[in-house]
Scaffold this motif. Structure first.
Motif, short mmCIF file in Angstrom:
data_model
loop_
_atom_site.label_atom_id
_atom_site.label_comp_id
_atom_site.label_asym_id
_atom_site.label_seq_id
_atom_site.Cartn_x
_atom_site.Cartn_y
_atom_site.Cartn_z
N TYR A 122 -85.36 21.91 -64.29
CA TYR A 122 -85.46 21.42 -62.74
C TYR A 122 -83.92 21.53 -62.38
CZ TYR A 122 -90.17 20.12 -63.72
OH TYR A 122 -91.55 20.20 -64.02
N LEU A 202 -92.97 24.74 -61.59
CA LEU A 202 -92.47 23.74 -60.52
C LEU A 202 -91.15 23.67 -60.12
CD1 LEU A 202 -94.62 20.91 -62.39
CD2 LEU A 202 -95.39 22.08 -60.36
N LEU A 205 -91.10 26.91 -57.24
CA LEU A 205 -92.19 26.85 -56.12
C LEU A 205 -91.41 26.08 -54.90
CD1 LEU A 205 -94.85 27.77 -55.53
CD2 LEU A 205 -95.89 25.72 -56.34
N PRO A 206 -90.94 24.91 -55.00
CA PRO A 206 -90.53 24.01 -54.00
C PRO A 206 -89.43 24.76 -52.94
CG PRO A 206 -90.53 22.48 -55.83
CD PRO A 206 -90.65 24.17 -56.22
N TRP A 207 -88.57 25.80 -53.72
CA TRP A 207 -87.85 26.56 -53.01
C TRP A 207 -88.34 27.50 -52.09
CZ3 TRP A 207 -82.10 25.92 -54.00
CH2 TRP A 207 -81.95 25.06 -54.89
N LEU A 209 -91.54 27.30 -51.03
CA LEU A 209 -92.35 26.55 -49.89
C LEU A 209 -91.59 26.07 -48.81
CD1 LEU A 209 -94.61 24.15 -52.33
CD2 LEU A 209 -95.26 26.53 -51.02
N ILE A 210 -90.31 25.83 -48.99
CA ILE A 210 -89.23 25.22 -48.08
C ILE A 210 -88.58 26.77 -47.37
CG2 ILE A 210 -87.32 24.30 -47.43
CD1 ILE A 210 -87.89 22.31 -49.77
N SER A 256 -82.66 30.69 -57.39
CA SER A 256 -83.78 29.89 -57.89
C SER A 256 -84.72 31.03 -58.86
CB SER A 256 -85.01 29.26 -56.74
OG SER A 256 -85.35 30.60 -55.98
#
Length: 335
Positions: A122, A202, A205-207, A209-210, A256
């Motif tokens: 991460y 994981l 993915l957050p990068w 989604l934002i 990312s």
């Protein structure tokens, strides 16, 4: 106002691309060094497969498929943003040196900090982001002129120079490193999908989604930035503020992606062009299409590459370059 016919056309194209992605995923799940029978896919997905079948599918194939798909989407969106803010059809995070900046940061972090490949997963996107951001800022400053603003051609030339220089820096760094670490960096440079486990999904993915909703929210401002600077100023747009926020977004997306896939170029160049050819230049329409095209292109390239040569296959970065390099030359001659 967007014409209803264009919206309908966009929806049809998106459905076709989703079908292509689904077909490629199914093909990718069955193909590989250890083949998995297609009639066993559904039972295995439902938890009725043997230990070997479940291991191949859930521990090897599916994580790599999803990582490749997400990384391709991130690179395509990054390229679309860069082409918009620079008003340059040749802009791409790989060509402009942003990927190399992220790679150099990862190389330094990997070689000089006591970690193993796969640990601190991460943290790697953050390391890549700061390396890419420093590189992007340096390129932006050097290609900016106070009187005439951003110089698109100069941006590409400086970016290519940075890319070559940073690749040279990575080669110098690994020349005296341990063999295992040299192998890892060499695979990264070739664009080998090295992040192939669920934690890497994981991590990226957050990068997405934002930043995907953020970019779609900024789509209209991106449309204005693609016009001349006097027009953008005339409608009251804060040019530098919008450019910087979108540049940071593009850098974060590219960083990312390459932090888990390695140095992959040309996805960000080809996907936006293909999307514009299909649906037109308006960002609200072509960005969702470009995202899906980018994901499919990298997924397709990796699926073909890893099955051409046993057991390691050909890195996805090399497969993409075989297609992208001629396309880059074609655009260069055309523009």
């Amino acid at each position: 106002m967007i014409q209803p016919a264009l919206i309908k056309k966009q929806r049809i194209i998106i459905c076709v691309l989703l079908a292509l992605i689904s077909i490629t995923i199914v093909i990718g799940m069955g193909m590989g060094y250890s083949s998995l029978s297609y009639d066993r896919l559904i039972p295995t997905l439902l938890g009725q497969g043997t230990f070997k079948e479940e291991f191949i599918l859930f521990s090897v194939r599916l994580p790599r498929i999803f990582i490749t798909l997400l990384a391709g989407m991130a690179l395509a969106l990054s390229g679309a943003i860069l082409q918009g803010i620079t008003r340059n059809d040749l802009a791409d995070p790989g060509i402009l040196g942003i990927n190399s900046g992220a790679g150099a940061a990862i190389a330094v972090f990997f070689l000089f900090f006591p970690i193993k490949a796969g640990s601190l997963v991460y943290l790697l996107p953050l390391v890549a982001f700061f390396g890419a951001l420093i590189t992007a800022c340096a390129i932006y400053i050097l290609s900016y002129n106070r009187k005439t603003g951003l110089q698109p051609v100069r941006l590409v030339l400086i970016g290519v120079g940075f890319s070559m220089a940073l690749s040279g820096v990575m080669i110098v760094l690994i020349s005296s490193a341990e063999r295992s670490k040299v192998d890892f960096i060499a695979k990264w440079l070739a664009g080998n999908i090295w992040g192939s486990d669920w934690p890497f999904i994981l991590a990226i993915l957050p990068w997405l989604l934002i930043l995907i909703p953020f970019t779609l929210y900024k789509a209209n401002r991106l449309n204005i930035l693609e016009l001349s600077e006097p027009v953008a100023i005339g409608v009251g747009l804060a040019i530098e503020k919008e450019r910087i926020s979108l540049l940071i977004t593009a850098v974060a997306l590219a960083a990312s992606a390459v932090s888990v896939t390695g140095g992959i170029a040309f996805i960000g160049l080809m996907a936006p062009h293909m999307a514009k050819a299909l649906i037109g230049p308006r960002n609200q329409l072509f960005i969702p299409v470009a995202i899906l095209i980018g994901g499919w292109l990298l997924l397709f390239a990796d699926t073909i590459g890893r099955n051409l040569v046993d057991p390691g296959g050909i890195p996805a970065g090399i497969m993409v370059s075989l297609i992208g390099a001629p396309y880059f030359v074609y655009l260069l001659l055309k523009k």
